[in-house]
Design a protein around this motif. Structure first.
Motif, PDB file in Angstrom:
ATOM      1  N   TYR A  56      -8.605   8.218   4.514  1.00 28.99           N
ATOM      2  CA  TYR A  56      -8.013   7.330   3.515  1.00 28.99           C
ATOM      3  C   TYR A  56      -6.827   7.978   2.834  1.00 28.99           C
ATOM      4  O   TYR A  56      -5.842   7.343   2.497  1.00 28.99           O
ATOM      5  N   PHE A  57      -6.939   9.304   2.649  1.00 27.81           N
ATOM      6  CA  PHE A  57      -5.868  10.037   1.993  1.00 27.81           C
ATOM      7  C   PHE A  57      -4.582   9.936   2.804  1.00 27.81           C
ATOM      8  O   PHE A  57      -3.495   9.762   2.276  1.00 27.81           O
ATOM      9  N   LYS A  69      -3.944   7.617   5.099  1.00 31.60           N
ATOM     10  CA  LYS A  69      -3.521   6.239   5.336  1.00 31.60           C
ATOM     11  C   LYS A  69      -2.580   5.811   4.200  1.00 31.60           C
ATOM     12  O   LYS A  69      -2.791   6.154   3.059  1.00 31.60           O
ATOM     13  N   ARG A  70      -1.556   5.020   4.522  1.00 37.10           N
ATOM     14  CA  ARG A  70      -0.564   4.732   3.491  1.00 37.10           C
ATOM     15  C   ARG A  70      -0.690   3.319   2.916  1.00 37.10           C
ATOM     16  O   ARG A  70       0.260   2.802   2.366  1.00 37.10           O
ATOM     17  N   LYS A  71      -1.838   2.741   3.073  1.00 38.83           N
ATOM     18  CA  LYS A  71      -1.974   1.381   2.550  1.00 38.83           C
ATOM     19  C   LYS A  71      -2.450   1.456   1.096  1.00 38.83           C
ATOM     20  O   LYS A  71      -3.524   1.989   0.807  1.00 38.83           O
ATOM     21  N   LYS A  72      -1.617   0.986   0.207  1.00 42.11           N
ATOM     22  CA  LYS A  72      -1.972   1.063  -1.213  1.00 42.11           C
ATOM     23  C   LYS A  72      -2.012  -0.350  -1.805  1.00 42.11           C
ATOM     24  O   LYS A  72      -1.217  -1.207  -1.439  1.00 42.11           O
ATOM     25  N   PHE A  73      -2.924  -0.530  -2.713  1.00 37.16           N
ATOM     26  CA  PHE A  73      -3.093  -1.872  -3.286  1.00 37.16           C
ATOM     27  C   PHE A  73      -2.527  -1.990  -4.691  1.00 37.16           C
ATOM     28  O   PHE A  73      -2.549  -3.048  -5.278  1.00 37.16           O
TER      29      PHE A  73
END
Lengths: 179, 427, 534, 171, 343
Positions: A32-33, A35-39
Motif C-alpha cells: 500500500y505504501f 501504491k500511489r492511489k490516494k483518496f
C-alpha cells in the motif's frame, strides 16, 4: 444466558512463531505504501461534497413567506443532550394565530454535538442540521450563535408544517356570527 | 282497508270558532275539571290517569300517571306543572293544532293535572315560532279566568291554580324536559343532569311535572269518561288516540287523529298517498330523529311497541313521506344540519360529533367523499350515540338514529355519490 | 352506608357519594375535565366514563361524576368498554382543538395531552375544516382566553359563579360555536379570578404573567406557603434559572382548599428586585460599607453585648417581624429576651383589606406565631407605638430590628438617628436599614426553609425554591450566628428542624408537631397548633 | 321614519315597556325567569337586542350581563344584529326541504338582493331574511313566518306576493 | 590536552550531531506521518514546505506558542522535570555513537555500557511524568512503562552479549571496525561487496532479532506502546501535558528511537561501513551511517502502522518467557560456536 463456545484454532509451530504472519503483514502495508492511489481530497481547493444526511450546524429556517417557523416550544432545548440550546420565547404581535415565537434563540456551537435530536424533536420543522461545518470565532461568546445568525444559515424551506396557515374555507360554515 | 279518524283531541277543529270558550263549553268542556275538583281527591285523579296509562305523547312514551307518582311524598316546596309546548321536532305540528284550535282543552288538562299533583302554578312553554299559539293560549287563559275556571278559588272549591304562557326563543333542545326547565328559569336551554329528575328537583329546584301538550289534552277525556273508556281506544300497548302529522310528499299533508295501532300504510293512504303518483322511497314515522323505514317496512301498526319492534320509534308521530326523487344523502345532510345547529353544545360528543357528521355528509353529498367516509359516518354516529351514557340528553341519540339508518338502508346511494362524484339523482 | 366495588376493590362510602369520589378514595384516578372536587357537577365533558356492571343499566357505560354510589354497585374503570367510551369522547374533544401544543402554555400539564396519551388515537380521522373561534381574548389584565383550545368544560364559569361569587363568565353561542365570554366592556374583577387559569384543564385560559415565560417541565416545583397575608395558603413555587416563574395554589383542605388570591399569586416580583441585599453592611466612619457576613454578625453581637453590659437591657428595643418564620422568631426571642434580657419587644402590625373567603385583613403571615412565641411588650415595657417617644425621652438608646423596618412611621424613622446603635437584619436596604450600624443580609420566603403559623393556627412549611443573592443567608442562620456568638459553649442552632424541636419544647402550642410531617409535595401539610386561639 | 321611542338609549327598562316587563316578572317566583320573555319583547320592540340594554336588563332581573349575553346568544330568535322591519323566517328543515324550500329561499334572496346565511338586511332596512329550523308548519310546507304571519305552500312564484303583502302591512 | 582537541572539536561535534539529530527527529515525525498516510492511501502533511517537509517545524512553532497548561492537581516540580528527563538520556547516549570513524564525541572503551546506563534513565522521565500528573491514567502509563523497560532491558542486554563475545571489546568503534575484517567464517579475502557478510547480523541473527524486538519495547513503539495506549489510557503518562512539555516527550521518544537505531546499526549492521565506500572519508561514512539508521527508522515506522498492539500480559510473557531464554540460548550458542571455530 445463552452463550456459544468458540473453538480456538490450534496453531502449528510455524504459525506460533508469528514471524511469517508478521512478514505477511509488513508486505501488505508495504504494498500500500508503494501504491500511489490516494483518496485524500484537497480541501479547500477542492470543494467538499457533503454526503446526504450530513449533520452540520443546527440552524433555523424560514418558510417561503419569510416567516420564522420556530414557535419557541423549547422541545429542542429539552431534548438537547449537551444543553447547547437556550430559547427565550416571546409573544408575537398582532392577531397572528401563532402567538409565540423565539424572542431569542441561542445555540452554543461549542457545546453542540451534532446529534440531530433537536431536528428530530422539532414539531414545527423549524430547526435543521445544516451542511455548514466551517465556522469559527475568537471568543467563546462569539461561538454562541443567536437567532439572526441561525436563520441566516438555515435559509428558506418552503415545505413542511405551516402552523399559521388556516385551512382553506371549505364554505361549510353556516353559522354566521351573531355577536 | 280504509280507516276513519277518531277525533277526540281535534274534536271540532274544522269550526271557525273552535278556540272560543263558548264552543268548548258547548261540547262539554270544563266538565271534567268540575268533576275532578268537586268529586275527586287529587290522589283519585292520579289513580285514574295512571289507570288509563296515557303514554307520553312527546316521544318517549312514558306513562303520565306513573310520572306523577314520582313526586316526593314529604314535600314542603311548591310543586309546578310545566306543559311542554316546545314542539320543535321536524315534521310534527300536532301540539300547535291543539294550542291554536283547542286551547281550552289543554287548559282543562293542565288545571286537572295541577289539582292532581298539588301545583298552584303551571307554565305552558310555547316555542317562540308559535306566536299564534301563544296568542290563542293567552286569550283562552283570560277567558277561563273570567269564567272562574282558572285563578283563585276555582268554581268555588277553594282551589286556586294559575297558568302562564312562557315563550321560548328558538331552540330545539328546549323541547327536552330539563332543557325546557332551564329555559323557563331564564337560563340557556341546557338540559340538566339526571338524576335528580324533575319530579324531585325541577323548576326552581322544586318538584315539577313536565308533560307534553297532547298528553295533558288527553286528561279531560280520561276524567270525564273514565279510564275504562280511554282504554277502549287504541291498543293494549298504547291506549287512546294520537294525532298523526303527515307531511312531505303526500297529496294532503295534515294532522289526522287516529286510534293508536292504526296501520302506517293506511295513514299515508288517508293523507292521499304519495303525491303526483310517484313511487314511495322512504317513510320517517316519528319525527326527524326516527329511524327511516323502507316501503316494504311500513305495513306496521302505529303504537310504541310495534314501531319499536320495527326498528324505529313512534316518537312525536311526525310522519314524513319521501318519494323516489329524494336524494337520501341530501336528506341526511338536511337532518344533520338541523341537529348540529340545535345541539346546545354542552356535551362533547354531541357538540363535536353532530357537526363532524354534518361535515362528512356534506362532503359526500358534494361528491368529494370516499367510500371510507361512508363507514366513518356510521362510526361517528355510533360513537356519539350513547343511549344516555355519552350525553346528558337524547339529542345526540336523535341525531345518531337517522345517520345509522340512512347509511345502512341506503348505503348504495351513499356509495354512488362517492363513486360518481355527484348525486346520482342529479340533485 | 352503601358498599360498592370499583375494579374489584370494595369501599364503603357516605350515602350520596359519587363514583368518581369513591374511586378517588381508593386511589383510582378516573379521567375528568369538567369535574372538580371544589365545584358543582356539570357532567358535560363525558370523559369520566366507567362501565357499570351492576346494577345493569340500559347502556354499558356512563359518567362517574354524576353516578351516585349505591349498595352492591360494581364499577370497572379501566375495562375495554370504558376505555372505548373514553376514546370516543377523546376523539371528539380533539376534533376542533387546534393542537398547538408547541405554542400552548398548558403543554406538560394538560389533561388533553394526558388522556389523549392514555386512550386517544394516534392519528386524527378529521379531514374537515376546524371551527375557528376567538383567540387572545383578555378576560382581565391577567387572564387570556383562547376559544379554539377551550373544551367548554365550564369549570371557569362555575368557579366564578360558585366560588368567586359572581357569574362574570358565561358560555355564549351554542353547539360547536360555543365559547366562554365576559360581558361587553367588562372584565373579571374578582380577586380570585386567576384560579380559573389553574382550573382550566386545557390551555384555553392562561395567565398573562406566566404566559410564554417557560415550558412547565423546566420548572422546579417546590411546595411552600404564601406569605402575602395571614391565611398562609399552600402554594407551589415554580422556579427556573434561580428565578420564580409562577406561584400556584396547592390543595390543602384545611387552609385554602384549591384556591388562592390573585394578589398572593402575583406578589413575588420583589424577591427579584434590584435592591436586594447581597452582602452584609457595617457602618465605618459614618458610611455603610460591605463586610464579611460572619464578621458583621460578630460585630452586631458585640454592639448588643457592649450596650447591655454598660447600660442594661432596659434601654434596648427589639422589633421582630411577623413575616419571619416560627423558628426565626423563636431564635430572635431567645437572643433578645434570653441572652440580652430585652423586655421591650414588639412586632410591626400590618393591616389591609380582608374578605370572608381567603384574604385576611392581617397582612403579616405569621402574626399568630409571633404572639404564641411571645413577641409582645411586657407590662410597662416599650412597644412599637411608644418607641419614638421613648427614644426622645432617652429611655431607649439602642435597637435591634429583625426582618423589620419602621419606614411607615416618619417619627420612628427620625428617632433612629438618636440611637447609640442600631442593628438591622433585612433582605433589602430599607430606609431603616440605611440608618443602621450593622445590616445583616437576610432572605425572602422563597429562599429559606421554616414554618409559619396562619391565622387559624395551621402550621405550614416554607421551602427553599431559589438560591439567595450574593452572600445573603437565611435569617435563621444569621440569628443562629448571633446566638452562637453569645453562647459559644452551646451547640449551635441553625437547622430549621432542630430549632422547631426546641420551639416545641419551649412553647407548648407547638408541642406535638413533627417538623418532618409538615413537608409534603401534595395533600395536607398543615397541622393544627394545639393552643391556637380561634 | 321610526320614532325615537323605539331606539335604545340605555335606560332600563324603557318607560313605555316598564309595565309590561313588571307584569312578566310577576309571573315567576324568581326575577331571572322573566329573562327570555323580556328579551323576546325587546327583540320585538327594537328588532334586535341592543347592546346598551344588556347591563340594565341584568340589573333589572338581578343577574349578570354575562348571563344575559349567554342567553341571548343561545336562542336563535334573539339577534344582536338589527333586523329589517319585516323579518322573514324561511323554514329549511326536511318537510319543507322536500317540497322545495331551497327554491323558495333562492327566489327570496334574489328578489330582495340579500343573503340569508349572512344575516343581511336590505339597504332600506325593510327586509331581512333568515333560515329557520322547522317552524312547525310542515303540513303547509314550504312555509315562511314573517312578522308573526304564516305563509304556507309558498312557491318561488308566490314570494313576490308575500313581500308585497308585508310591505302593505308595514305601511 | 589542548583546547582544540579536548574542547573545541568536541564542542563542534556535539553541535553537529545534536543539530543533525534534532533535524532528523523533526523529519522523522514528518516521515512517520507521511508513511502512515501512504500506507493508509492518504497523503499526509503536504502543505508546509516542499512535500510538507517543514510541517514538523510548523508544529514546533505551534508547540512553542501554545498555552502551557499546568493542571492545578499536579506535583509541579516533578511535572516540569519529567519531560526534560525524557529527552536528556537519548541525547546523552548519542555521545558514544560512532557516526564515522572519526566522528564520535566520546570514544570510550565501555561505549555500550554507557548507552545502556544512560538510556535506562529515560524511564524516569516517563514514570515521573505519569506519577506527577496525579491522574490515574497517567500513573498507569508510567508504571507500565517502568515494568516494560526493566523487562526488556534484560533481553536487550542479553542480545548484545553475543556481539561482544565476538568482538571481545565494549568499545563501539572497534565493534564497527571488526565487522569487516573477515575473522568470521571466510577470512579477509573477498573484500568489497562480500564484506557485508561479515556484519554481526549474520553472525548473530538471533541476537539481532531479540535486539530489534526489545528495541521496540524499549522505545515504547507499537506494537509495544502500552504506556501511552490511547484507547485505554488516553495517552497515558502525557495525558496532562501540553505545548512544549508535550513536545519534549515527543522529542524524547523519537530521539530514543534514533539512538536505538544507531546502536543497532553499530552493533549489527556494520556501522559506517558499506562495500568499502567508507574509504572515501568521514563524510561518506556519516552518510552511510545515517542511511542505515534511516532505513531502520523506516522499519520502525513501517512496523508501527502494520501491527496491532500487544496485550500487557502478552508483552510480559514475551519478554520473560520467550526472549530471556532465547537470549541465554544465544550466549550459549555463541560460546559453543566460538569453541568449535576457535575464534
Amino acid at each position: 444466558m445463552a452463550y456459544k463456545t468458540v473453538e480456538r484454532p490450534v496453531l502449528t509451530t510455524a504459525e506460533k512463531l508469528y514471524l511469517p504472519a508478521v512478514m505477511k503483514g509488513l508486505g501488505l502495508t508495504l504494498k500500500y505504501f508503494l501504491k500511489r492511489k490516494k483518496f485524500t481530497r484537497q480541501y479547500p481547493e477542492e470543494p467538499t461534497v457533503v454526503p446526504e444526511g450530513y449533520r452540520g450546524l443546527p440552524s433555523l429556517v424560514k418558510d417561503d413567506e419569510g416567516r420564522v417557523k420556530c414557535v419557541a416550544c423549547s422541545m429542542c432545548e429539552w431534548v438537547c443532550p449537551p444543553e447547547a440550546i437556550r430559547v427565550i420565547p416571546g409573544e408575537l404581535p398582532g392577531d397572528d394565530p401563532v402567538e409565540k415565537g423565539p424572542k431569542e434563540f441561542e445555540l452554543d456551537t461549542l457545546r453542540c454535538i451534532f446529534c440531530g435530536l433537536c431536528e428530530e424533536a422539532c414539531p414545527e420543522e423549524a430547526i435543521f442540521l445544516s451542511e455548514t461545518f466551517e465556522y469559527c470565532g475568537r471568543s467563546r461568546e462569539e461561538m454562541i450563535f443567536g437567532k439572526e445568525k441561525l436563520l441566516e444559515i438555515g435559509g428558506v424551506r418552503a415545505e413542511g408544517v405551516k402552523k399559521w396557515k388556516k385551512e382553506a374555507d371549505a364554505g361549510f360554515s353556516r353559522k354566521g356570527p351573531r355577536r | 282497508m280504509s280507516i276513519t279518524e277518531r277525533r277526540i283531541l281535534l274534536h271540532g277543529i274544522d269550526r271557525e270558532d273552535s278556540a272560543a270558550i263558548d264552543t268548548y263549553l258547548a261540547d262539554g268542556g270544563y266538565r271534567a275539571l268540575e268533576k275532578a275538583l268537586k268529586e275527586m281527591q287529587p290522589s283519585e285523579v292520579v289513580a285514574e290517569v295512571a289507570k288509563a296509562r296515557i303514554r307520553g305523547r312527546g316521544g318517549a312514551g312514558f306513562e303520565a300517571g306513573r310520572k306523577w307518582g314520582f313526586l316526593p311524598k314529604q314535600n314542603e316546596k311548591p310543586v309546578y306543572l310545566t306543559c311542554n309546548g316546545d314542539e320543535s321536532e321536524p315534521g310534527t305540528f300536532k301540539d300547535r293544532h291543539i294550542m291554536e284550535r283547542r286551547p281550552h282543552l289543554l287548559l282543562e288538562g293542565c288545571l286537572i293535572t295541577c289539582y292532581a299533583i298539588g301545583a298552584r302554578t303551571g307554565y305552558i312553554y310555547v316555542r317562540g315560532e308559535f306566536p299564534h299559539a301563544q296568542a290563542a293560549l293567552e286569550k283562552a287563559i283570560e277567558e277561563a279566568r273570567e269564567r272562574g275556571y282558572l285563578g283563585g278559588d276555582i268554581l268555588g272549591t277553594g282551589v286556586s291554580i294559575d297558568l302562564f304562557v312562557h315563550t321560548g326563543a328558538g331552540a330545539y333542545v328546549c323541547g327536552e324536559e330539563t332543557g325546557m326547565l332551564s329555559s323557563i328559569e331564564g337560563n340557556r336551554g341546557n338540559p340538566r343532569l339526571k338524576p335528580p329528575f324533575p319530579a324531585v328537583e325541577g323548576l326552581f329546584r322544586c318538584p315539577t311535572i313536565v308533560n307534553n301538550v297532547e298528553t295533558l289534552s288527553n286528561v279531560p277525556f280520561v276524567i270525564r269518561e273514565g279510564a275504562e273508556e280511554f282504554l277502549k281506544l287504541g291498543t293494549e300497548d298504547t291506549p287512546g288516540t294520537r294525532i298523526f302529522c303527515v307531511s312531505g310528499h303526500v297529496e294532503r299533508p295534515g294532522a289526522y287523529e287516529f286510534e293508536c295501532g292504526v296501520n302506517l300504510k293506511d295513514v299515508i293512504e288517508y293523507a292521499g298517498g304519495v303525491w303526483k303518483g310517484r313511487k314511495l322511497k322512504a317513510v320517517i314515522p316519528g319525527g326527524l330523529s326516527a329511524h327511516v323505514l323502507l316501503p316494504d317496512e311500513i305495513d306496521v301498526a302505529c303504537d310504541f311497541g310495534s314501531l319499536a319492534r320495527a326498528g324505529t320509534i313512534m316518537g312525536s308521530c311526525g310522519v314524513m313521506v319521501l318519494d323516489e326523487t329524494v336524494c337520501m344523502v341530501r336528506a341526511l345532510q338536511n337532518a344533520l344540519e338541523f341537529f348540529s345547529h340545535e345541539s346546545c353544545g354542552q356535551c362533547t360528543p354531541c357538540r363535536e360529533g353532530t357537526d363532524w357528521a354534518r361535515k362528512v355528509v356534506t362532503r359526500i353529498e358534494a361528491g368529494k367523499g370516499t367510500e371510507a367516509d361512508v363507514d366513518k359516518l356510521y362510526e361517528i354516529a355510533d360513537n356519539y350515540e350513547g343511549m344516555g351514557g355519552k350525553t346528558i340528553c337524547a339529542l345526540a341519540d336523535a341525531a345518531a338514529w337517522p345517520v345509522k339508518s340512512y347509511v345502512t338502508k341506503f348505503r348504495e346511494e351513499f356509495l354512488m355519490h362517492v363513486r360518481q362524484g355527484r348525486c346520482p339523482l342529479g340533485g | 352506608m352503601p358498599t360498592l366495588t370499583i375494579d374489584g376493590r370494595e369501599i364503603t362510602v357516605e350515602p350520596g357519594t359519587t363514583v368518581i369520589r369513591a374511586a378517588e378514595m381508593l386511589g383510582i384516578h378516573i379521567p375528568r375535565y369538567c369535574w372538580h372536587p371544589g365545584l358543582s357537577i356539570a357532567g358535560n365533558c363525558r370523559i369520566c366514563q366507567v362501565e357499570v356492571v351492576k346494577p345493569k343499566l340500559r347502556f354499558p357505560c356512563t359518567v362517574s361524576c354524576n353516578l351516585v354510589a349505591s349498595d352492591g354497585m360494581e364499577i370497572l374503570t379501566d375495562s375495554e368498554a370504558a376505555r372505548k367510551a373514553r376514546a370516543d369522547v377523546m376523539e371528539f374533544l380533539l376534533l376542533n382543538h387546534p393542537l398547538d401544543c408547541p405554542i400552548c402554555d398548558q403543554a406538560g400539564e394538560c389533561l388533553l395531552q394526558e388522556y389523549s396519551y392514555a386512550v386517544g388515537r394516534d392519528k386524527s380521522r378529521f379531514d374537515e375544516e376546524k371551527v375557528h373561534k376567538s383567540k387572545r381574548v383578555r378576560f382581565s389584565e391577567e387572564i387570556v382566553y383562547d376559544g379554539e383550545r377551550c373544551i367548554l368544560c365550564t369549570r371557569c364559569v362555575r368557579f366564578m359563579k360558585e366560588v368567586a361569587g359572581e357569574e362574570q363568565l358565561a358560555v355564549v353561542e351554542r353547539g360547536d360555536h360555543a365559547e366562554i365570554a365576559v360581558a361587553y366592556g367588562r372584565e373579571l374583577t374578582s380577586p380570585y379570578s386567576m384560579n380559573i387559569v389553574d382550573l382550566c384543564p386545557v390551555g384555553a385560559l392562561t395567565s398573562a404573567d406566566f404566559r410564554f415565560k417557560s415550558r412547565v417541565w423546566f420548572l422546579t416545583n417546590v411546595p411552600s406557603t404564601c406569605t402575602s397575608c395571614a391565611r398562609g395558603c399552600s402554594i407551589t413555587v415554580g422556579a427556573r434559572w434561580e428565578k420564580i416563574q409562577r406561584l400556584t395554589p396547592r390543595e390543602n383542605p384545611d387552609v385554602n382548599r384549591w384556591w388562592m388570591c390573585d394578589h398572593g399569586r402575583l406578589n413575588w416580583k420583589y424577591v427579584h428586585a434590584p435592591d436586594r441585599l447581597g452582602k452584609a453592611l457595617v457602618k465605618d466612619a459614618g458610611r455603610l460599607a460591605p463586610a464579611d457576613t460572619d464578621e458583621a454578625v460578630r460585630r452586631a453581637h458585640q454592639l448588643v453585648n457592649r450596650f447591655v453590659t454598660k447600660r442594661g437591657a432596659d434601654g434596648l428595643f427589639g422589633l421582630v417581624s411577623a413575616r419571619l418564620t416560627n423558628e426565626e422568631i423563636f431564635l430572635a426571642r431567645e437572643y433578645l429576651a434570653g441572652v440580652a434580657g430585652v423586655k421591650n419587644l414588639d412586632v410591626r402590625p400590618r393591616t389591609g383589606e380582608g374578605d370572608d373567603f381567603l384574604i385576611t385583613a392581617d397582612k403579616n403571615p405569621n402574626s399568630l406565631g409571633a404572639s404564641l412565641i411571645g413577641i409582645a411588650p411586657e407590662e410597662g415595657a416599650v412597644g412599637l407605638e411608644g418607641f419614638a417617644e421613648a427614644v426622645k425621652a432617652g429611655r431607649i438608646r439602642g435597637a435591634v430590628f429583625f426582618g423589620e423596618d419602621v419606614d411607615h412611621d416618619p417619627e420612628a424613622l427620625a428617632a433612629l438617628d438618636s440611637l447609640e446603635f442600631l442593628v438591622v437584619m433585612d433582605y433589602h436596604l430599607t430606609e431603616t436599614a440605611r440608618k443602621a450600624d450593622v445590616v445583616l443580609p437576610g432572605v425572602t420566603w422563597a429562599e429559606k426553609e421554616g414554618t409559619i403559623t396562619n391565622v387559624d393556627g395551621w402550621v405550614s412549611r416554607l421551602n427553599r425554591a431559589i438560591r439567595p443573592p450574593g452572600e445573603a443567608r437565611p435569617d435563621l442562620s444569621l440569628l443562629g450566628g448571633l446566638l452562637a456568638a453569645a453562647r459559644p459553649e452551646e451547640e449551635g442552632l441553625d437547622r430549621p428542624e432542630a430549632v422547631f424541636e426546641a420551639l416545641g419544647k419551649a412553647v407548648p402550642a407547638f408541642a406535638g408537631i413533627r417538623y418532618a410531617d409538615l413537608y409534603s409535595r401534595s395533600g395536607r401539610v398543615a397541622v393544627k397548633a394545639a393552643a391556637a386561639a380561634d | 321614519m321610526e320614532t325615537k321611542m323605539g331606539e335604545a338609549n340605555g335606560a332600563f327598562p324603557p318607560e313605555h315597556l316598564r309595565e309590561r316587563f313588571d307584569a312578566i316578572v310577576a309571573r315567576y317566583p324568581r326575577r331571572t325567569a322573566a329573562l327570555i320573555p323580556i328579551l323576546m319583547a325587546i327583540q320585538e320592540e327594537y328588532r334586535h337586542i341592543p347592546r346598551e340594554h344588556i347591563e340594565g336588563l341584568a340589573e333589572y332581573l338581578g343577574c349578570t350581563p354575562a348571563h344575559v349575553l349567554g342567553v341571548i346568544t343561545f336562542y336563535t330568535m334573539l339577534s344582536q344584529r338589527k333586523r329589517g322591519r319585516h323579518h322573514l323566517y324561511v323554514c329549511k328543515t326536511l318537510s319543507c326541504h322536500l317540497r322545495g324550500a331551497g327554491e323558495v329561499l333562492r327566489a327570496l334572496e334574489e328578489k330582495l338582493g340579500i343573503r340569508a346565511d349572512r344575516g343581511e338586511v336590505t339597504p332600506d332596512g325593510e327586509f331581512s331574511l333568515e333560515t329557520a329550523e322547522c317552524l312547525g308548519l310542515c303540513e303547509q310546507a314550504p312555509c315562511i313566518l314573517a312578522d308573526g304571519i304564516r305563509f304556507g305552500d309558498v312557491t318561488p312564484e308566490t314570494v313576490g306576493r308575500i313581500i308585497d303583502e308585508l310591505k302593505s302591512r308595514g305601511a | 590536552m589542548t583546547f582544540w582537541t579536548d574542547v573545541f572539536w568536541p564542542a563542534i561535534k556535539i553541535l553537529i550531531i545534536l543539530n543533525a539529530v534534532l533535524i532528523l527527529v523533526a523529519l522523522l515525525v514528518w516521515a512517520e506521518r507521511r508513511i502512515s498516510a501512504f500506507i493508509q492511501d492518504r497523503l499526509g502533511p503536504n502543505r508546509v514546505g516542499p512535500a510538507g517537509l517543514l510541517q514538523s517545524f510548523a508544529d514546533l512553532l505551534k508547540f512553542i506558542f501554545k498555552e502551557d497548561v499546568t493542571p492545578g492537581h499536579v506535583n509541579k516540580p516533578y511535572f516540569v522535570l519529567a519531560p526534560a528527563l525524557a529527552v536528556m538520556p537519548a541525547m546523552i547516549a548519542l555521545a558514544v555513537v560512532p557516526f564515522a570513524s572519526t566522528l564520535i564525541i566520546a570514544d570510550v572503551d565501555i561505549g555500550i555500557l554507557f548507552v545502556f546506563a544512560i538510556s535506562s534513565l529515560g524511564v524516569y522521565g516517563i514514570t515521573i511524568g505519569g506519577w506527577a500528573s496525579n491522574n490515574k491514567y497517567s500513573l498507569l502509563g508510567g508504571i507500565r512503562s517502568s515494568a516494560q523497560m526493566i523487562s526488556y532491558e534484560i533481553c536487550l542486554g542479553l542480545a548484545v552479549i553475543g556481539v561482544f563475545m565476538l568482538s571481545r571489546t565494549l568499545r563501539l568503534q572497534t565493534v564497527v571496525e571488526m565487522q569487516g575484517d573477515g575473522i568470521w567464517l571466510f577470512g579477509n579475502h573477498y573484500g568489497g561487496f562480500a564484506k557485508i557478510l561479515d556484519w554481526n547480523v549474520f553472525k548473530q541473527p538471533l541476537g539481532f532479532l531479540i535486539f530489534m524486538i526489545a528495541g521496540f519495547a524499549e522505545t515504547n513503539r507499537l506494537p509495544f506502546d502500552l504506556p501511552e495506549a490511547e484507547q485505554e489510557l488516553v495517552a497515558g503518562y502525557h495525558t496532562e501535558y501540553s505545548s512544549m512539555k508535550f513536545a519534549l516527550f515527543f522529542l524524547g521518544e523519537y530521539a530514543a528511537m534514533f539512538v536505538m537505531s544507531a546502536v543497532a546499526v553499530t552493533l549489527f549492521l556494520g556501522g559506517w561501513t558499506l562495500f568499502g565506500l567508507e574509504e572515501l572519508g568521514w563524510f561518506v561514512q556519516l552518510l552511510i551511517f545515517l542511511g542505515k539508521v534511516l532505513a531502520l527508522l523506516f522499519f520502525f515506522i513501517w512496523v508501527r502502522w502494520t501491527l496491532p498492539r500487544f496485550r500487557y500480559d502478552q508483552l510480559m510473557r514475551l519478554g520473560w518467557q520467550v526472549f530471556l531464554p532465547l537470549g541465554l540460548l544465544n550466549i550459549v550458542l555463541t560460546g559453543v560456536l566460538k569453541l568449535i571455530f576457535k575464534v
